[in-house]
Structure formats: structure tokens, C-alpha cells
Design an enzyme around this catalytic site. Structure first.
Site, PDB file in Angstrom:
ATOM      1  N   LYS A   9     -30.604  21.271 -43.769  1.00  0.00           N
ATOM      2  CA  LYS A   9     -31.717  21.471 -44.695  1.00  0.00           C
ATOM      3  C   LYS A   9     -31.355  22.521 -45.756  1.00  0.00           C
ATOM      4  O   LYS A   9     -30.345  23.224 -45.614  1.00  0.00           O
ATOM      5  CB  LYS A   9     -32.959  21.879 -43.887  1.00  0.00           C
ATOM      6  CG  LYS A   9     -33.405  20.788 -42.895  1.00  0.00           C
ATOM      7  CD  LYS A   9     -34.614  21.228 -42.071  1.00  0.00           C
ATOM      8  CE  LYS A   9     -35.077  20.127 -41.129  1.00  0.00           C
ATOM      9  NZ  LYS A   9     -36.284  20.524 -40.358  1.00  0.00           N
ATOM     10  N   TYR A  49     -40.551  11.635 -43.314  1.00  0.00           N
ATOM     11  CA  TYR A  49     -41.484  12.360 -42.439  1.00  0.00           C
ATOM     12  C   TYR A  49     -42.846  11.665 -42.368  1.00  0.00           C
ATOM     13  O   TYR A  49     -43.875  12.324 -42.239  1.00  0.00           O
ATOM     14  CB  TYR A  49     -41.651  13.804 -42.928  1.00  0.00           C
ATOM     15  CG  TYR A  49     -40.512  14.730 -42.567  1.00  0.00           C
ATOM     16  CD1 TYR A  49     -40.074  14.857 -41.247  1.00  0.00           C
ATOM     17  CD2 TYR A  49     -39.878  15.525 -43.523  1.00  0.00           C
ATOM     18  CE1 TYR A  49     -39.035  15.721 -40.901  1.00  0.00           C
ATOM     19  CE2 TYR A  49     -38.839  16.392 -43.189  1.00  0.00           C
ATOM     20  CZ  TYR A  49     -38.429  16.483 -41.868  1.00  0.00           C
ATOM     21  OH  TYR A  49     -37.409  17.348 -41.528  1.00  0.00           O
ATOM     22  N   PHE A  57     -49.033  21.370 -42.153  1.00  0.00           N
ATOM     23  CA  PHE A  57     -47.822  21.947 -42.752  1.00  0.00           C
ATOM     24  C   PHE A  57     -47.042  20.944 -43.602  1.00  0.00           C
ATOM     25  O   PHE A  57     -45.993  21.292 -44.164  1.00  0.00           O
ATOM     26  CB  PHE A  57     -46.911  22.533 -41.665  1.00  0.00           C
ATOM     27  CG  PHE A  57     -46.464  21.532 -40.618  1.00  0.00           C
ATOM     28  CD1 PHE A  57     -45.411  20.659 -40.857  1.00  0.00           C
ATOM     29  CD2 PHE A  57     -47.097  21.470 -39.387  1.00  0.00           C
ATOM     30  CE1 PHE A  57     -44.996  19.739 -39.904  1.00  0.00           C
ATOM     31  CE2 PHE A  57     -46.695  20.548 -38.423  1.00  0.00           C
ATOM     32  CZ  PHE A  57     -45.641  19.688 -38.689  1.00  0.00           C
ATOM     33  N   ARG A  85     -29.545  15.919 -30.666  1.00  0.00           N
ATOM     34  CA  ARG A  85     -30.756  16.739 -30.505  1.00  0.00           C
ATOM     35  C   ARG A  85     -30.455  17.948 -29.611  1.00  0.00           C
ATOM     36  O   ARG A  85     -30.987  19.038 -29.834  1.00  0.00           O
ATOM     37  CB  ARG A  85     -31.890  15.905 -29.898  1.00  0.00           C
ATOM     38  CG  ARG A  85     -32.386  14.791 -30.800  1.00  0.00           C
ATOM     39  CD  ARG A  85     -33.279  15.264 -31.912  1.00  0.00           C
ATOM     40  NE  ARG A  85     -34.580  15.697 -31.424  1.00  0.00           N
ATOM     41  CZ  ARG A  85     -35.616  15.982 -32.216  1.00  0.00           C
ATOM     42  NH1 ARG A  85     -35.492  15.866 -33.531  1.00  0.00           N
ATOM     43  NH2 ARG A  85     -36.748  16.388 -31.724  1.00  0.00           N
ATOM     44  N   THR A  91     -37.295  22.498 -31.654  1.00  0.00           N
ATOM     45  CA  THR A  91     -37.904  22.737 -32.970  1.00  0.00           C
ATOM     46  C   THR A  91     -38.451  24.157 -33.085  1.00  0.00           C
ATOM     47  O   THR A  91     -38.261  24.823 -34.109  1.00  0.00           O
ATOM     48  CB  THR A  91     -39.078  21.754 -33.195  1.00  0.00           C
ATOM     49  OG1 THR A  91     -38.663  20.444 -32.827  1.00  0.00           O
ATOM     50  CG2 THR A  91     -39.525  21.751 -34.641  1.00  0.00           C
ATOM     51  N   ASN A 112     -35.888  25.757 -40.200  1.00  0.00           N
ATOM     52  CA  ASN A 112     -35.049  25.628 -38.997  1.00  0.00           C
ATOM     53  C   ASN A 112     -33.706  24.955 -39.252  1.00  0.00           C
ATOM     54  O   ASN A 112     -33.098  24.391 -38.346  1.00  0.00           O
ATOM     55  CB  ASN A 112     -35.838  24.974 -37.864  1.00  0.00           C
ATOM     56  CG  ASN A 112     -36.355  23.596 -38.229  1.00  0.00           C
ATOM     57  OD1 ASN A 112     -36.057  23.086 -39.308  1.00  0.00           O
ATOM     58  ND2 ASN A 112     -37.115  22.994 -37.338  1.00  0.00           N
ATOM     59  N   HIS A 115     -31.939  18.972 -39.383  1.00  0.00           N
ATOM     60  CA  HIS A 115     -32.715  17.839 -38.880  1.00  0.00           C
ATOM     61  C   HIS A 115     -31.816  16.922 -38.069  1.00  0.00           C
ATOM     62  O   HIS A 115     -30.655  16.726 -38.426  1.00  0.00           O
ATOM     63  CB  HIS A 115     -33.301  17.029 -40.045  1.00  0.00           C
ATOM     64  CG  HIS A 115     -33.732  15.651 -39.624  1.00  0.00           C
ATOM     65  ND1 HIS A 115     -34.950  15.396 -39.056  1.00  0.00           N
ATOM     66  CD2 HIS A 115     -33.064  14.454 -39.638  1.00  0.00           C
ATOM     67  CE1 HIS A 115     -35.029  14.110 -38.752  1.00  0.00           C
ATOM     68  NE2 HIS A 115     -33.900  13.516 -39.105  1.00  0.00           N
ATOM     69  N   GLU A 126     -33.663   6.191 -40.635  1.00  0.00           N
ATOM     70  CA  GLU A 126     -33.267   7.316 -41.495  1.00  0.00           C
ATOM     71  C   GLU A 126     -31.916   7.075 -42.166  1.00  0.00           C
ATOM     72  O   GLU A 126     -31.727   7.414 -43.338  1.00  0.00           O
ATOM     73  CB  GLU A 126     -33.243   8.605 -40.656  1.00  0.00           C
ATOM     74  CG  GLU A 126     -34.662   9.029 -40.255  1.00  0.00           C
ATOM     75  CD  GLU A 126     -34.711  10.106 -39.174  1.00  0.00           C
ATOM     76  OE1 GLU A 126     -33.643  10.619 -38.774  1.00  0.00           O
ATOM     77  OE2 GLU A 126     -35.825  10.426 -38.727  1.00  0.00           O
TER      78      GLU A 126
HETATM   79  P1  ATP Z   1     -36.622  17.469 -37.494  1.00  0.00           P
HETATM   80  O1  ATP Z   1     -37.380  16.163 -37.617  1.00  0.00           O
HETATM   81  O2  ATP Z   1     -36.582  18.234 -38.810  1.00  0.00           O
HETATM   82  O3  ATP Z   1     -35.290  17.311 -36.856  1.00  0.00           O
HETATM   83  P2  ATP Z   1     -38.045  18.016 -35.122  1.00  0.00           P
HETATM   84  O4  ATP Z   1     -37.872  16.573 -34.832  1.00  0.00           O
HETATM   85  O5  ATP Z   1     -37.488  18.989 -34.144  1.00  0.00           O
HETATM   86  O6  ATP Z   1     -37.438  18.419 -36.526  1.00  0.00           O
HETATM   87  P3  ATP Z   1     -40.682  17.409 -36.038  1.00  0.00           P
HETATM   88  O7  ATP Z   1     -41.870  17.429 -35.162  1.00  0.00           O
HETATM   89  O8  ATP Z   1     -40.095  16.097 -36.446  1.00  0.00           O
HETATM   90  O9  ATP Z   1     -39.578  18.332 -35.351  1.00  0.00           O
HETATM   91  O10 ATP Z   1     -41.035  18.257 -37.336  1.00  0.00           O
HETATM   92  C1  ATP Z   1     -40.254  18.110 -38.504  1.00  0.00           C
HETATM   93  C2  ATP Z   1     -40.096  19.437 -39.192  1.00  0.00           C
HETATM   94  O11 ATP Z   1     -41.357  19.888 -39.631  1.00  0.00           O
HETATM   95  C3  ATP Z   1     -39.575  20.553 -38.295  1.00  0.00           C
HETATM   96  O12 ATP Z   1     -38.188  20.568 -38.184  1.00  0.00           O
HETATM   97  C4  ATP Z   1     -40.073  21.774 -39.040  1.00  0.00           C
HETATM   98  O13 ATP Z   1     -39.233  22.071 -40.152  1.00  0.00           O
HETATM   99  C5  ATP Z   1     -41.414  21.300 -39.549  1.00  0.00           C
HETATM  100  N1  ATP Z   1     -42.477  21.674 -38.613  1.00  0.00           N
HETATM  101  C6  ATP Z   1     -42.801  21.055 -37.453  1.00  0.00           C
HETATM  102  N2  ATP Z   1     -43.825  21.641 -36.851  1.00  0.00           N
HETATM  103  C7  ATP Z   1     -44.186  22.676 -37.662  1.00  0.00           C
HETATM  104  C8  ATP Z   1     -45.185  23.661 -37.621  1.00  0.00           C
HETATM  105  N3  ATP Z   1     -46.053  23.746 -36.598  1.00  0.00           N
HETATM  106  N4  ATP Z   1     -45.241  24.559 -38.639  1.00  0.00           N
HETATM  107  C9  ATP Z   1     -44.381  24.501 -39.675  1.00  0.00           C
HETATM  108  N5  ATP Z   1     -43.418  23.586 -39.780  1.00  0.00           N
HETATM  109  C10 ATP Z   1     -43.311  22.682 -38.797  1.00  0.00           C
HETATM  110 MG    MG Z   2     -38.353  15.022 -36.165  1.00  0.00          MG
END
Ligand code: ATP
Ligand code: MG
Length: 137
Positions: A9, A49, A57, A85, A91, A112, A115, A126
Site C-alpha cells: 500500500k 473493496y 472507514f 495471509r 489486520t 497497515n 494487502h 483481484e
Molecule cells: P486487506 O484486504 O487490505 O488485505 P484485510 O483483509 O486484513 O486487509 P479487510 O477487512 O479486508 O482486512 O479490510 C481492508 C482494509 O481496510 C484493511 O487492511 C485496513 O486498511 C482497512 N480497515 C479495515 N478495518 C478497519 C477499521 N476498523 N478501521 C480503519 N481501517 C480499517
Molecule cells: Mg481484505
């Protein structure tokens, strides 16, 4: 063979963490089959997303993902979706263990650094979204 989509990211790119990410995935034994530095368009991110659209958020997630270039990559290998993962870590930074990428380099859920696709189905979606077929080895 299984493939997954991994993206460093904008904060990860800005902090020059991408060599570390490439090193970790390569050393684990995965093969890099696609890589490009790209600015994500809003339309692409809304699709990427789409499951998070209704989250409070979501707007800040979009602006975060457009705050700089993203390093989009595709990796191939045995169980690469689940293994990927695991290399990323949880996350929530309070739950991402030291030794994982997020556990070692991230403090905030909203920043974070990386992705990774969460299932074989989302990996296929994706990869097709971020890459043209002829951009993959
Ligand atoms: P990613 O899809 O980015 O790999 P993930 O699968 O671990 O992450 P998701 O639930 O898909 O988590 O959320 C996507 C992204 O949205 C997270 O990586 C984070 O950047 C953001 N995100 C998720 N939950 C929150 C939250 N509660 N507050 C702020 N940002 C969030
Ligand atoms: Mg995700």
C-alpha cells in the site's frame, strides 16, 4: 498452481518496505509472476473493496489507497493464498504477531502497509482487476 494478489500500500511504498516484502515472499518459496508500480483509480478501488462499501472507514480507506503509488504483485505457489495471509499477519496491529509483515512494520489498522487476497476466489477477482493477462508471466 494457486495464485494470489499482494499489494504494498502507499505507506509501505513510501517507507521503502517493498524490497522486504518481495524478499519474504521469495524466500518462503513463492514465484513472482507479476509486478507493477501503479496509482490505483477510485473506480478500481471501489471494485477491489466492494465488500467494505458500507463501512464507516470506507472513504478514508479509499483516500489512503490513493495517497501514493501501490506496488501490485502476483505470486504463485502451493497454498499461496493462505500462506500469503500468514506472512502478512492479522489486520489489527494488536493481533499481528512479531515475525509477520504487519507485526514487524505496522502500528495502525488504517495504515497497515500491505494487502493480500483472503480466498482463492477473491485472488482470481483481484488479479483480473489489477492486471491484464499479458502483464503476467
Ligand atoms: P486487506 O484486504 O487490505 O488485505 P484485510 O483483509 O486484513 O486487509 P479487510 O477487512 O479486508 O482486512 O479490510 C481492508 C482494509 O481496510 C484493511 O487492511 C485496513 O486498511 C482497512 N480497515 C479495515 N478495518 C478497519 C477499521 N476498523 N478501521 C480503519 N481501517 C480499517
Ligand atoms: Mg481484505
Amino acid at each position: 498452481t494457486e495464485r494470489t494478489f499482494i499489494a504494498v500500500k502507499p505507506d509501505g511504498v513510501q517507507r521503502a518496505l517493498f524490497p522486504e516484502v518481495l524478499r519474504r515472499f521469495s524466500q518462503k518459496g513463492f514465484k513472482l509472476v507479476g509486478i507493477k508500480l501503479t496509482f490505483a483509480k477510485e473506480e478500481l478501488l471501489r471494485e477491489h473493496y466492494s465488500d467494505l462499501q458500507s463501512k464507516p472507514f470506507f472513504p478514508s480507506l479509499l483516500s489512503y489507497m490513493m495517497s501514493g503509488p501501490v506496488l501490485a504483485t502476483v505470486w504463485e505457489g502451493k497454498d499461496v493464498v493462505k500462506q500469503g495471509r500468514a506472512l502478512l499477519g492479522a489486520t489489527n496491529p494488536l493481533q499481528s504477531a512479531p515475525g509477520t509483515i504487519r507485526g514487524d512494520f505496522a502500528l495502525d489498522m488504517g495504515r497497515n502497509i500491505i494487502h493480500g487476497s483472503d480466498s482463492v476466489e477473491s485472488a482470481e477477482k483481484e488479479i483480473a482487476l489489477w492486471f491484464k493477462k499479458d502483464e503476467l508471466v
